[in-house]
Design a protein around this motif. Structure first.
Motif, PDB file in Angstrom:
ATOM      1  N   ASP A 138      -7.706   0.529  -6.814  1.00 21.39           N
ATOM      2  CA  ASP A 138      -8.138   1.642  -5.963  1.00 21.39           C
ATOM      3  C   ASP A 138      -7.893   1.334  -4.495  1.00 21.39           C
ATOM      4  N   HIS A 139      -7.452   2.338  -3.752  1.00 23.02           N
ATOM      5  CA  HIS A 139      -7.328   2.176  -2.306  1.00 23.02           C
ATOM      6  C   HIS A 139      -8.723   2.287  -1.692  1.00 23.02           C
ATOM      7  N   ILE A 155      -1.289  -1.441  -4.180  1.00 24.14           N
ATOM      8  CA  ILE A 155      -2.605  -0.921  -3.825  1.00 24.14           C
ATOM      9  C   ILE A 155      -2.579   0.598  -3.831  1.00 24.14           C
ATOM     10  N   GLY A 156      -3.463   1.189  -4.615  1.00 27.82           N
ATOM     11  CA  GLY A 156      -3.568   2.645  -4.689  1.00 27.82           C
ATOM     12  C   GLY A 156      -2.943   3.183  -5.966  1.00 27.82           C
ATOM     13  N   LEU A 161      -8.875  -0.646   5.050  1.00 24.97           N
ATOM     14  CA  LEU A 161      -8.075  -1.549   4.235  1.00 24.97           C
ATOM     15  C   LEU A 161      -8.167  -2.980   4.757  1.00 24.97           C
ATOM     16  N   ASP A 193       3.830  -1.066   3.564  1.00 31.19           N
ATOM     17  CA  ASP A 193       3.638   0.210   2.878  1.00 31.19           C
ATOM     18  C   ASP A 193       4.885   0.549   2.073  1.00 31.19           C
ATOM     19  N   GLN A 247     -14.140   1.218  -2.288  1.00 32.50           N
ATOM     20  CA  GLN A 247     -14.249  -0.128  -1.719  1.00 32.50           C
ATOM     21  C   GLN A 247     -14.663  -1.168  -2.744  1.00 32.50           C
ATOM     22  N   THR A 298       0.629   4.641  -5.436  1.00 31.76           N
ATOM     23  CA  THR A 298       1.581   3.548  -5.218  1.00 31.76           C
ATOM     24  C   THR A 298       1.945   2.895  -6.544  1.00 31.76           C
ATOM     25  N   PHE A 319     -11.952  -1.662  -5.333  1.00 30.53           N
ATOM     26  CA  PHE A 319     -10.841  -2.387  -4.714  1.00 30.53           C
ATOM     27  C   PHE A 319     -11.129  -3.889  -4.715  1.00 30.53           C
ATOM     28  N   ALA A 374       0.854  -1.190   0.000  1.00 29.26           N
ATOM     29  CA  ALA A 374       0.000   0.000   0.000  1.00 29.26           C
ATOM     30  C   ALA A 374       0.894   1.245   0.000  1.00 29.26           C
ATOM     31  N   GLU A 375       0.284   2.388   0.195  1.00 30.19           N
ATOM     32  CA  GLU A 375       0.999   3.651   0.012  1.00 30.19           C
ATOM     33  C   GLU A 375       1.909   3.997   1.181  1.00 30.19           C
ATOM     34  N   ARG A 420     -10.517   5.472   0.227  1.00 40.72           N
ATOM     35  CA  ARG A 420     -10.870   6.727  -0.443  1.00 40.72           C
ATOM     36  C   ARG A 420     -12.130   6.578  -1.271  1.00 40.72           C
TER      37      ARG A 420
END
Length: 205
Positions: A182-183, A156-157, A63, A112, A189, A160, A192, A40-41, A186
């Motif tokens: 997509d994260h 993820i994101g 998440l 991350d 869902q 990222t 994601f 992830a970010e 934000r």
């Protein structure tokens, strides 16, 4: 009561103590062999004391919730039509230690790209620059975690993916999502879950 939960995770106050607690919580659930690595970010700001691997969160935790819905929908009582009767987000959170242990046993691991939180109100371009600057350290961490060139990696994101995908692939790492996922924190869902499920199904089919 909520403060008790927070203190149990962080083990102290201040940035250094929080950063150390984040690292301890993450490594506690590292599989012996990583079958799939999710990147992830960046962690939330340390002052919020939130993390995918913190076991005692009682709200938020998007998440983690969406990852569990995607990977273990039947086990947590979730379908794309919503929760089954008697199941809920609160129910998933109450089982977090159990679900994280299962996540680990199946060889899943999440880190991350940046070990440092993004600055408050950072723009997408600022985040992109910071994540790109974090890539050399990320490569070192992948080696520390024994992530080899065959290990499937899911980014993820959007930021990222933009910051890391090409650099990792240029070095021979096995990034398996062909576009950004997509994260879920934000508002993405559903996207994601759909994109992550398709990515894993396509790779492991």
């Amino acid at each position: 009561m909520k403060t008790i939960y927070i203190d149990r995770e962080t083990g102290g106050e201040g940035r250094d103590a929080s950063k150390a607690a984040f690292a301890r919580a993450t490594i506690r659930y590292k599989p012996a062999t990583i079958r799939v690595l999710f990147i992830a970010e960046a962690p939330p700001a340390f002052r919020f004391k939130r993390l995918f691997y913190f076991e005692h969160l009682r709200d938020g935790d998007t998440l983690f919730l969406e990852m569990m819905k995607t990977l273990y929908g039947s086990a947590v009582g979730f379908t794309e039509n919503g929760f089954l009767s008697g199941s809920s987000a609160e129910g998933i959170r109450s089982r977090k230690s159990e679900l994280l242990a299962h996540f680990m046993r199946e060889g899943y691991f999440l880190i991350d790209a940046s070990e440092e939180p993004m600055p408050d109100r950072a723009s997408s371009s600022q985040k992109l620059a910071l994540l790109r600057a974090s890539v050399p350290r990320l490569i070192v961490r992948l080696k520390e975690f024994a992530v080899d060139k065959n290990t499937p990696i899911v980014l993820i994101g959007g930021v990222t993916y933009s910051a890391c995908a090409q650099s990792l692939m240029n070095l021979g790492f096995n990034v398996i999502n062909e576009a950004m996922i997509d994260h879920p924190a934000r508002g993405g869902q559903l996207r994601f879950r759909q994109k992550l499920r398709c990515t894993l199904q396509r790779y492991f089919a």
